[in-house]
Design an enzyme around this catalytic site. Structure first.
Site, PDB file in Angstrom:
ATOM      1  N   ASP A  92       0.288  19.595  18.285  1.00  0.00           N
ATOM      2  CA  ASP A  92       1.502  20.058  17.614  1.00  0.00           C
ATOM      3  C   ASP A  92       1.598  19.475  16.211  1.00  0.00           C
ATOM      4  O   ASP A  92       1.959  20.174  15.264  1.00  0.00           O
ATOM      5  CB  ASP A  92       2.740  19.678  18.434  1.00  0.00           C
ATOM      6  N   GLY A 146       4.001  24.246  23.064  1.00  0.00           N
ATOM      7  CA  GLY A 146       3.302  25.076  24.038  1.00  0.00           C
ATOM      8  C   GLY A 146       4.248  25.698  25.043  1.00  0.00           C
ATOM      9  O   GLY A 146       5.371  25.228  25.246  1.00  0.00           O
ATOM     10  N   SER A 147       3.805  26.769  25.685  1.00  0.00           N
ATOM     11  CA  SER A 147       4.574  27.386  26.768  1.00  0.00           C
ATOM     12  C   SER A 147       4.321  26.648  28.074  1.00  0.00           C
ATOM     13  O   SER A 147       3.455  25.782  28.156  1.00  0.00           O
ATOM     14  CB  SER A 147       4.166  28.851  26.910  1.00  0.00           C
ATOM     15  N   GLY A 148       5.095  27.014  29.090  1.00  0.00           N
ATOM     16  CA  GLY A 148       4.949  26.376  30.395  1.00  0.00           C
ATOM     17  C   GLY A 148       6.051  25.382  30.688  1.00  0.00           C
ATOM     18  O   GLY A 148       6.098  24.806  31.778  1.00  0.00           O
ATOM     19  N   HIS A 149       6.947  25.162  29.704  1.00  0.00           N
ATOM     20  CA  HIS A 149       8.045  24.196  29.867  1.00  0.00           C
ATOM     21  C   HIS A 149       9.404  24.882  29.936  1.00  0.00           C
ATOM     22  O   HIS A 149      10.433  24.223  29.771  1.00  0.00           O
ATOM     23  CB  HIS A 149       8.059  23.213  28.695  1.00  0.00           C
ATOM     24  N   HIS A 187       2.588  17.836  30.733  1.00  0.00           N
ATOM     25  CA  HIS A 187       1.450  18.742  30.840  1.00  0.00           C
ATOM     26  C   HIS A 187       0.605  18.347  32.032  1.00  0.00           C
ATOM     27  O   HIS A 187      -0.540  18.737  32.141  1.00  0.00           O
ATOM     28  CB  HIS A 187       0.612  18.711  29.564  1.00  0.00           C
TER      29      HIS A 187
END
Lengths: 339, 212
Positions: free
Chosen positions: A113, A57-60, A226
């Site tokens: 994932d 996922g994005s955001g990391h 998260h």
């Protein structure tokens, strides 16, 4: 109250971020034609080399795209914020970097994932691409205590991905065979331990609401990247006390002997500044000196973030001769360089 | 109306999309308690894509509708919800393959096939506090209603009732699968967001079918 963010349309945030990334790193990165969320290294993938596909996922950021480049990952498949990419962009990554020697999928151990990467692996097999998967499971806080199975298997992958991907990327770049690349990837994971602490939550661009509540004087140990609530909540403590709490858990698992060598990553979860990370790192070094454990290399900064979350994590990579060789092997990525 | 053709099935998917849009913030709040607060956003992104794909598709059979919805949902969201719901829709499509209209038997088959899809993709057990805890009772209720000679509308509404009840039972469960599992005992006291969205979708289908 809604969090302040510099965004345009939340629905366009991933594609706009990728536009900006590609504009910043044209010498390292490119998109797979017709699969914009499949980012591949301009230099790296080649015939006879095991391909390394990472993602999540994005955001990391800079995880995962920042680790795409020669000597590290050949490609990254990018999902929505905190959400696994679907199988299609993962499959396109695998096709783009397949050099006929097999493709390694490496990503953090999260249910979403695993399902999407497994579906992509099944689809790749239909295209005669052999895929093997190595999950990262470095978050020592994340195994549910009631499980009887091997705790490692249940853990999530967090900032320690940095060391785990680095070792696997080096093995692939050295043109080692599929078995050796897989073995080294697994070993790197088994030798990496991370613990984190959160001081304030983050918020999703769509909602801009904090994703968990933490009192003004509280911190939470063992949180996920998260913003999943952690394992232990208490009053905020000094940098030394927090570093001790994280190091105690890590060292009790790692069980280093006098004379062993480690590499250290002190990672910001987003808004915690370098100044505070250096305080943590100061204490990490003291603790390692106390037990006569040698320090091979240290990285301090935001390598695996959780958007604007305040907090930090400490990762230790327990080295041996082979892992030192992998860590020191040159790499040249958008966000990270060795040699 | 006692059967579902491909046009009616598209209507039902649009009604599910409407329901998700209405419940989006609520689902995010549920997820915020034990996850990362994005389930409503994820479902909304997925069903917007489903709505768009179904407005463009030239579907001859219900199976085409299910497959189009599955692909659109999966590629829009990924995440956990993507593979789970996409597998559910694909299994439903496979189960009713070749049928131009879905009668009461096919409606029950559709619900049980979706539950089987979620079970095999997610690999969760009953009681793990996942969407399976809503799907499994829904499938059992659909089969019972079928055996009791209920109409297609009643089969769907009893499946929806059972899904809602099943979702409620997740409140007392401790999460063993998915992101909330790391909370251990702290996950108790909150409804599982995936089970909640399952109940919302089945209720939207049942209501839409009955209203016809």
């Amino acid at each position: 109250m809604k969090t302040k963010k510099l965004i345009n349309d939340p629905a366009a945030i991933i594609d706009e971020m990728l536009d900006g990334m590609l504009a910043a790193h044209p010498q390292h990165l490119m998109q797979v034609p017709d699969s914009p969320r499949s980012i591949i290294a301009r230099d790296g993938p080649r015939d006879g080399k095991v391909g390394l596909v990472i993602g999540g996922g994005s955001g990391h950021e800079p995880t995962f795209v920042g680790f795409v480049g020669r000597g590290l990952a050949d490609a990254a498949a990018i999902g929505n914020v905190f959400a696994s990419p679907p199988p299609d962009p993962i499959l396109e990554c695998a096709k783009a970097v397949d050099g006929g020697a097999g493709v390694l999928f490496m990503y953090g151990n999260y249910a979403g994932d695993v399902m999407n990467f497994d579906m992509a692996a099944e689809m790749a097999a239909m295209d005669d691409i052999e895929v093997r998967t190595v999950l990262s499971t470095d978050d020592v806080a994340s195994a549910p205590p009631d499980r009887r199975v091997d705790r490692r298997v249940d853990r999530r992958g967090v900032a320690g991905n940095f060391f785990i991907f680095k070792a696997a990327g080096a093995a692939c770049d050295k043109m080692l065979d599929f078995d050796a690349c897989e073995r080294i990837a697994r070993k790197a994971n088994d030798h990496t331990y991370t613990m984190g602490v959160a001081l304030s939550p983050c918020s999703l661009p769509h909602t801009r609401k904090p994703n968990f509540d933490l009192g003004p004087d509280e911190m939470e140990i063992g949180l996920g990247i998260h913003g999943e609530p952690g394992v232990e909540r208490g009053p905020i403590q000094s940098a030394d006390a927090v570093a001790d709490a994280l190091m105690d858990r890590i060292l009790s698992e790692m069980q280093p002997s006098k004379g062993d060598t480690v590499a250290v990553l002190v990672n910001s979860l987003g808004s915690t500044p370098m100044m505070e990370l250096y305080l943590l790192n100061r204490r990490v070094k003291q603790r390692l000196d106390d037990i006569r454990v040698g320090l091979h290399a240290t990285w301090v900064g935001g390598y695996c973030t959780s958007m604007e979350m305040a907090g930090a994590s400490i990762s230790l990579h327990h080295l041996d001769g082979e892992l030192i060789e992998m860590l020191d092997h040159p790499c040249d990525c958008a966000q990270f360089r060795v040699g | 109306m006692s059967t579902i053709d491909q046009a009616r099935l598209i209507d039902l998917f649009n009604l599910m999309a409407d329901a998700i849009e209405r419940e989006k913030d609520h689902l995010c709040e549920l997820d915020g308690a034990i996850g990362d607060a994005d389930h409503g956003v994820t479902m909304s992104i997925g069903f917007s894509a489903v709505r768009k794909a179904l407005s463009e598709v030239n579907a001859a059979h219900p199976t085409d509708v299910f497959n189009t919805a599955a692909k659109a949902f999966l590629n829009a969201v990924g995440a956990s919800a993507g593979p789970l719901y996409a597998t559910a829709f694909m299994r439903a499509g496979a189960k009713v393959k070749g049928q131009t209209v879905l009668d009461r038997t096919a409606v029950a088959d559709m619900v049980t096939a979706m539950a089987d899809g979620v079970r095999s993709r997610g690999k969760a057990d009953l009681g793990d506090k996942t969407m399976l805890d809503a799907w499994d009772p829904a499938a059992k209720a659909a089969l019972q209603a079928l055996e009791a000679d209920r109409s297609a509308a009643e089969i769907l509404s009893q499946a929806a009732d059972a899904a809602e009840k099943g979702a409620t039972t997740t409140i007392d469960m401790m999460a063993k699968k998915g992101r909330s599992a790391r909370l251990g005992p702290r996950s108790v006291g909150h409804i599982d967001p995936g089970a909640a969205s399952t109940a919302i979708l089945l209720r939207a289908m049942a209501d839409g079918f009955t209203a016809e």
